[in-house]
Design an enzyme around this catalytic site. Structure first.
Site, PDB file in Angstrom:
ATOM      1  N   LYS B 209      30.341   5.473 -81.172  1.00  0.00           N
ATOM      2  CA  LYS B 209      29.231   6.345 -80.757  1.00  0.00           C
ATOM      3  C   LYS B 209      29.634   7.166 -79.544  1.00  0.00           C
ATOM      4  CE  LYS B 209      24.297   5.766 -79.792  1.00  0.00           C
ATOM      5  NZ  LYS B 209      23.213   4.758 -79.822  1.00  0.00           N
ATOM      6  N   GLU B 215      38.641  -0.647 -77.469  1.00  0.00           N
ATOM      7  CA  GLU B 215      39.358  -1.182 -78.631  1.00  0.00           C
ATOM      8  C   GLU B 215      39.655  -0.066 -79.626  1.00  0.00           C
ATOM      9  OE1 GLU B 215      36.786  -2.579 -77.258  1.00  0.00           O
ATOM     10  OE2 GLU B 215      37.001  -4.763 -77.203  1.00  0.00           O
ATOM     11  N   GLY B 271      24.247   0.662 -82.467  1.00  0.00           N
ATOM     12  CA  GLY B 271      25.425   0.306 -83.243  1.00  0.00           C
ATOM     13  C   GLY B 271      25.134  -0.717 -84.330  1.00  0.00           C
ATOM     14  N   ARG B 272      24.403  -1.766 -83.990  1.00  0.00           N
ATOM     15  CA  ARG B 272      24.196  -2.844 -84.974  1.00  0.00           C
ATOM     16  C   ARG B 272      23.134  -2.481 -86.003  1.00  0.00           C
ATOM     17  NH1 ARG B 272      22.713  -4.148 -79.924  1.00  0.00           N
ATOM     18  NH2 ARG B 272      20.555  -4.687 -79.490  1.00  0.00           N
ATOM     19  N   GLU B 357      22.815 -10.259 -80.519  1.00  0.00           N
ATOM     20  CA  GLU B 357      22.887  -9.125 -79.597  1.00  0.00           C
ATOM     21  C   GLU B 357      21.507  -8.488 -79.424  1.00  0.00           C
ATOM     22  OE1 GLU B 357      26.523  -6.569 -78.662  1.00  0.00           O
ATOM     23  OE2 GLU B 357      25.517  -5.329 -80.141  1.00  0.00           O
ATOM     24  N   HIS B 388      31.861 -28.848 -97.700  1.00  0.00           N
ATOM     25  CA  HIS B 388      33.051 -29.659 -97.441  1.00  0.00           C
ATOM     26  C   HIS B 388      33.550 -29.478 -96.014  1.00  0.00           C
ATOM     27  CE1 HIS B 388      33.866 -30.885-101.657  1.00  0.00           C
ATOM     28  NE2 HIS B 388      33.110 -29.828-101.900  1.00  0.00           N
ATOM     29  N   LYS B 516      32.834  -5.006 -69.618  1.00  0.00           N
ATOM     30  CA  LYS B 516      33.677  -3.831 -69.899  1.00  0.00           C
ATOM     31  C   LYS B 516      34.140  -3.176 -68.595  1.00  0.00           C
ATOM     32  CE  LYS B 516      30.845  -2.459 -73.862  1.00  0.00           C
ATOM     33  NZ  LYS B 516      30.164  -1.315 -74.496  1.00  0.00           N
TER      34      LYS B 516
END
Lengths: 556, 556
Positions: B209, B215, B271-272, B357, B388, B516
Site C-alpha cells: 500500500k 520486506e 491490508g488484511r 491483528e 495425529h 518497524k
C-alpha cells in the site's frame, strides 16, 4: 520405574508460588535499567545454539527456585532413566529410546543387557545402501527406469519430522531426488502430488508403525491404483514402487511390499520421536545419508549435553523451567514459536505435535488428576511474516504470551542486505515486546512528530504498548543438519523435563484412540448418507442434515 | 461516528454474567440427552455455508442474552455504518469499504455523495484486461517471450489473502500461469522461488500500500538485480517485468514501473481486508478473472446476508456471539480452526492475521483501557493431520478450546473412498470432543476388551476424556470461488461484530509501528556487528554477544 506420587503439594511448589507472589510484578525494563550486567549474564551456549534468556520476568532467585522444583520433582533421576532404558513410558510399560536412534558411539545402548544398537545400526546400514542405490540410479521401477521421485505417505509423527527436515535441508539435496509429502485423507492431497509425478519413476514410502493408520493406508491403496492404472496390473508394482517403514513388517508384506524394502520401527520409539529412525528415510534420500547422520550427530550432542550438564547450564532444563514459570505461575495458556528462518517454516507445526501430544494430559503418571496445568497451546509462524500478521496482538493484546525467536546469523541462501534487515527486525521486536512504550514516552514521541496537545490526548492511548512480554532468543550460525538435530533434540528434552515436573507421561497418547474407533464405527452410516445425498442432488441443507443425522452426537 | 463510551458496565453484560454463572456447568452430553430436538434446532444455512452449532455450551437463553448484548452494544447501528461509509476506522478517521470492492450492483457505493465504485470498477476492468493479455501471451518481457510465471512480492495483508486463494482455487487454474509467493526478508524465500523461474518469462507483482514496506521493497530490489544480471541492464526491465499494486503510484513509478502496470489501492481499505481489490491480481491471473469475480460475488452475498438478516439467523453475528461467550464468560484464551479441506491449508494463518491483528487490542475506541478481553489466539491446522498432531491436547488437556471444523461434503479432487473416511473422522472427532468418555464408560469398554479389574483400576484413568469441548461445524458442498468468498467474508464480519461488542477499532494496527521504526533505527549497528563477526570468523558465542550488545535492550 513407578514414580512416587507427586500429586501432594510439594515444598518447592510452595516456595516457588511464594516467590512468584513477591516477584509477579517484575518489570523487565526496570530489571535491565537497574542491572547493567543482566543482558550478558542470562546467556548460554550449547551444541551450536546460543540462548539469550534475559528478556524474561525472572531474577536469579526465580531460577534457583525453579531448579529446586526440578530437583524435588526428580528430574536428574528421570534423565538417568531415560538414557538407561527405564520404562519411562509407564502407561505402556516401555522405555523411550529415541536417543538410541542417534547414538553414534561403538558401545551398547542403553546397556549391554538390553542393547538395541545392533538393530539400529543394521537399519542405518540398510538406509545408506538404499540411498546409494537411489542416487546412482540402481533403484528401478517396473519399466526399468530409475526411480527419481519419492512420495512419502504418512501422517502425524510419520509426516511432520521428515517434512520439516526436508524443507530445512533443501540446500543439501544433491541426488536430484524430488520428495512430496502426502498426509491427509482429503483426496486433493494425494492427487495434487501425483500430478507432479511420472509413474515410471515414482517410489512411495509408506510410513506407519502399525501399518494400519487409516490415512496412510487409504493413500497407499490409491497410490497403488494410480500406478496400476498407468503401468498395468503388474505384481512387481508393489515390490518395486513401494517401501514401508513399520513395526509390522508382515502387514507390509501382505500389501505386497518386498521384505528388502521394509525398514524397521520398534515399540520403544513413539511416532513423534521417530525422525531419527528409518522414518527419516525421505530426509536421507533427499539430502543424503551423510546429512542425515549429521542430523543424528547434532541430536546426540544435545543428548550428551542434556545428560551431563548441571541444571544451571542445561539448555533443555532451562527452557522447561521457563515454560513452567509462565504456565503454572502466571497461567500463560500459549507459547509462540517464531523462526526467523524460511527453512524452519514447519517448526511451529512440528512443535505443536511434539509438545501438545506429549504433554497435553491432565492425568498424572499414577492415574490421579494432575494438580497443575500441563502443556500450553504452541503456535507460531515465520518471523518477518508474523510481524505483519499477528504481532499486533502480542504488542497490544490482553494475554501474557511468551515467545521464542529462532534466529540464524546467516541465511541458508544469503542475498545482499537481507540478513541484516532480518536480524534488525528480530532484535527490534524482541526489544519492543519486552520494553513496550509508556504513555509518557508515547506522548513525547507524538509531540516530537508535531502533534498538538489536544490531538495527543486523543491518539496517544492507542499507541501505548504494555510490553513485558517474555522472549527467548535462540541464535545459531546457519541452519545445517547438525544444528537442526540439536534444535529438535533440545525441544524433545525440554518436553521431557516438563513432563517430569508435571508428572505426566509424555510418551503415550490415549486421548486420540476413541476418535479413531468412532470414525471406523460410523463410517458405513456416513458413507451411505454421503452417497445418498449426492445421488439425489439434495440441497446443501438437506445433505448436511442427512449426514449429521446419520451420526447422532447422542451416544457412541 | 463517535460511539458512546461502552466502558461503563452495561446491563446486558451483567445479565449475561449472571446467566453464565447459572449455566456454566452446562454439559453438552446432558443437553443432547434431555432434548432430542437439539441437534436439529441449532443449525443454520447461509450463502452456501451450513453451520451446526449444537455442540456448544449453550441453551436458547444463552443466545438470547448474547443477542441482547449485541443489541445494547449497537451492533445494528455499526453494521449500518460499515455499509454506508461511516468512519468506522475511527482512530484513522476513515471508513472501511472492503464491501465496496466486491459490490457487484450497478449503483453507487456506499452512497451517491461518496461513491467509490467508479474507481473500483475501473480497477476491475484493468485487472480483467491484464489477465486477458497474460493468458493470451500478449504480456511479454524484454526478450519478447510471453510472461508465464508470476512472483508475488508482498507481506501480511498483501500476501496471505492471495496465497490462500491461489492454493484454494488451484483446480480453476486454466491459463498455464505459475504463481510463487515471496514474503519474508530471509533471502532463502526469494532465492528458492527464483530457482524455479525463467527470467525471460517472469513477472514480479509488488504489492505494498505504501510502496515502502521493508520486506517487499527489499525483495523487489533483489528481484530486479536478478533480472538485470541475467537479462542485461535494460531500463525496460522495470517496465516489462514489474507490476505494482499500491496507493502510492508515484513511488512505484520512481522504481521504474510503468503507469499502465500500476493498480490502485485506497486509504479506505486495510491490508488484511484487501484481497478483494487489485491485491487479488495473482488470484485473478492464476485462476482467471471469472473465478475472481465469483469470489467477489460470494463475499457480496455474505455482505447482503450480514446486512439484512435478523440476529437470530445472522451467521457472522452468531459466530461472534459464540466467541464472546467463550472468550469473555469462560475466559477461553484460544480458538482452533481445523479445515478438513486440503485446499484451505492456509486458512488458519489467514485468520490469525484477520482476527488477531484486527481485535488484538486492549484500548477501546475512545482511548480507555478495554474492560473485557478481546481477540483470542487463533491457531490450527488441516483436519485429518491435526488429529495425529495436537488433538491429544484438545481431548485430554487442561484448557477449554472452542474449535471450528470446516468441512466440504466433496473434495476438490475426489478419490474413491477418501471423502467418506474424512467425513467420518470429522464427525467422530466432533462427537468425542463434545461427549468425552466417563470413567464408568471407560471401565466398561476395557472390561469388554478383556482387561482384569486390577488392570482396569490402573489404566482406566488414562483413557478418560473430559469432553465438553465446543465445536462449530461449518459444512459446504465443495470449495469453489463463491464459497471461498462467502467464507472469508463471514470471518471478516464476525470480527467486526466482536469489535463492536469489545468496543475496539478492528481496522487500525498501531501496535506494529514501533517495531518497524526501531528496526530501521538499529539496522546500521546490526549490520556492522553482523559483518564484523563474519569477517573475523568469531565463535558463535562471540558473534551472538557482539550482535546482541549492538542493540542494547535498555532503551530505544
Amino acid at each position: 520405574m513407578t514414580p512416587a506420587s507427586k500429586d501432594a503439594p510439594a515444598p518447592a511448589w510452595a516456595a516457588l508460588r511464594q516467590h512468584h507472589a513477591e516477584a509477579a510484578n517484575l518489570e523487565m525494563r526496570g530489571l535491565f535499567a537497574r542491572d547493567s550486567g543482566r543482558a550478558r549474564r542470562f546467556r548460554l551456549e550449547a551444541c551450536g545454539l546460543f540462548l539469550d534468556y534475559s528478556r524474561h520476568r525472572i531474577v536469579e532467585e526465580s531460577l534457583e527456585r525453579l531448579r529446586a522444583l526440578a530437583s524435588e520433582s526428580g528430574v536428574s533421576r528421570a534423565i538417568g532413566g531415560l538414557f538407561t532404558g527405564a520404562p519411562v513410558n509407564n502407561t505402556e510399560n516401555r522405555p523411550a529410546l529415541h536417543a538410541a536412534l542417534r547414538y553414534l558411539g561403538d558401545g551398547p545402548f542403553p546397556s549391554a543387557a538390553f542393547d538395541v544398537m545392533p538393530e539400529v545400526r543394521a537399519a542405518r546400514a540398510k538406509m545408506r545402501d538404499f540411498c546409494l542405490r537411489l542416487k546412482t540410479g540402481r533403484l528401478r521401477g517396473v519399466t526399468e527406469r530409475p526411480l527419481k521421485t519419492l512420495v512419502s505417505l504418512g501422517v502425524g509423527g510419520s509426516h511432520l519430522g521428515p517434512a520439516l527436515a526436508c524443507a530445512a535441508l533443501e540446500p543439501y539435496a544433491d541426488a536430484g531426488i524430488d520428495v512430496h509429502f502426502v498426509s491427509s485423507l482429503d483426496g486433493a492431497s494425494l492427487d495434487r502430488a501425483l500430478q507432479r509425478c511420472i509413474p515410471e519413476e515414482t517410489l512411495f514410502i509408506v510410513t506407519s508403525k502399525s501399518f494400519s493408520t487409516e490415512e496412510t493406508l487409504t493413500n497407499a491403496q490409491s497410490a497403488r491404483a494410480w500406478l496400476k492404472q498407468r503401468l498395468g496390473d503388474d505384481p512387481a508394482i508393489e515390490r518395486k514402487h513401494f517401501v514401508a517403514i513399520t513395526a509390522r513388517g508382515e502387514r507390509a508384506e501382505a500389501f505386497g511390499i518386498d521384505a528388502g524394502n521394509i525398514f524397521p520401527l520398534w515399540e520403544w520409539v513413539g511416532g513423534r520421536y521417530s525422525l531419527w529412525s528409518a522414518v527419516g528415510l525421505p530426509v536421507a534420500a533427499f539430502a543424503g545419508m551423510d546429512a542425515f547422520e549429521a542430523l543424528l550427530a547434532g541430536a546426540a550432542e544435545m543428548d550428551a549435553h542434556f545428560r551431563r550438564t548441571p541444571a544451571q547450564a542445561n539448555m533443555p532444563i532451562l527452557l522447561a523451567l521457563l515454560e513452567v514459570w509462565y504456565r503454572n505461575l502466571f497461567g500463560a495458556e500459549t507459547r509462540a514459536v517464531i523462526p526467523y528462518d524460511h527453512a524452519l517454516g514447519l517448526l511451529p507445526d512440528y512443535l505443536q505435535q511434539l509438545e501438545m501430544e506429549s504433554n497435553g494430559k491432565s492425568v498424572s503418571r499414577d492415574g490421579h488428576r494432575a494438580r497443575v496445568a500441563t502443556a500450553p497451546v504452541v503456535w507460531g509462524a515465520t518471523g518477518s511474516d508474523a510481524q505483519h500478521a499477528f504481532f499486533q496482538l502480542l504488542h497490544q493484546g490482553n494475554a501474557l504470551i511468551p515467545s521464542e525467536f529462532i534466529v540464524p546469523l546467516e541465511s541458508q541462501r544469503p542475498l545482499p542486505g537481507h540478513q541484516a534487515s532480518l536480524l534488525a527486525n528480530a532484535l527490534a521486536q524482541a526489544t519492543v515486546l519486552m520494553r513496550g512504550r509508556t504513555l509518557e514516552e508515547t506522548r513525547q514521541s507524538l509531540k516530537a512528530a508535531g502533534m498538538s496537545e489536544a490531538e495527543i490526548d486523543v491518539w496517544a492511548p492507542h499507541r501505548v504498548m504494555p510490553g513485558n512480554q517474555p522472549i527467548s532468543l535462540l541464535l545459531y550460525e546457519q541452519l545445517d543438519p547438525r544444528t537442526l538435530g540439536a534444535l529438535i533434540a533440545l525441544y524433545e528434552h525440554k518436553v521431557f523435563v516438563e513432563s517430569v515436573i508435571w508428572n505426566v507421561n509424555p510418551f503415550d497418547q490415549w486421548g486420540v484412540e476413541l476418535g479413531k474407533t468412532l470414525a471406523r464405527a460410523i463410517r458405513p452410516a456416513v458413507e451411505a448418507a454421503h452417497k445418498a445425498g449426492r445421488r439425489s442432488k439434495e440441497t446443501l441443507t438437506d445433505r448436511a442434515n442427512r449426514l449429521l443425522d446419520a451420526c447422532s452426537p447422542d451416544g457412541y
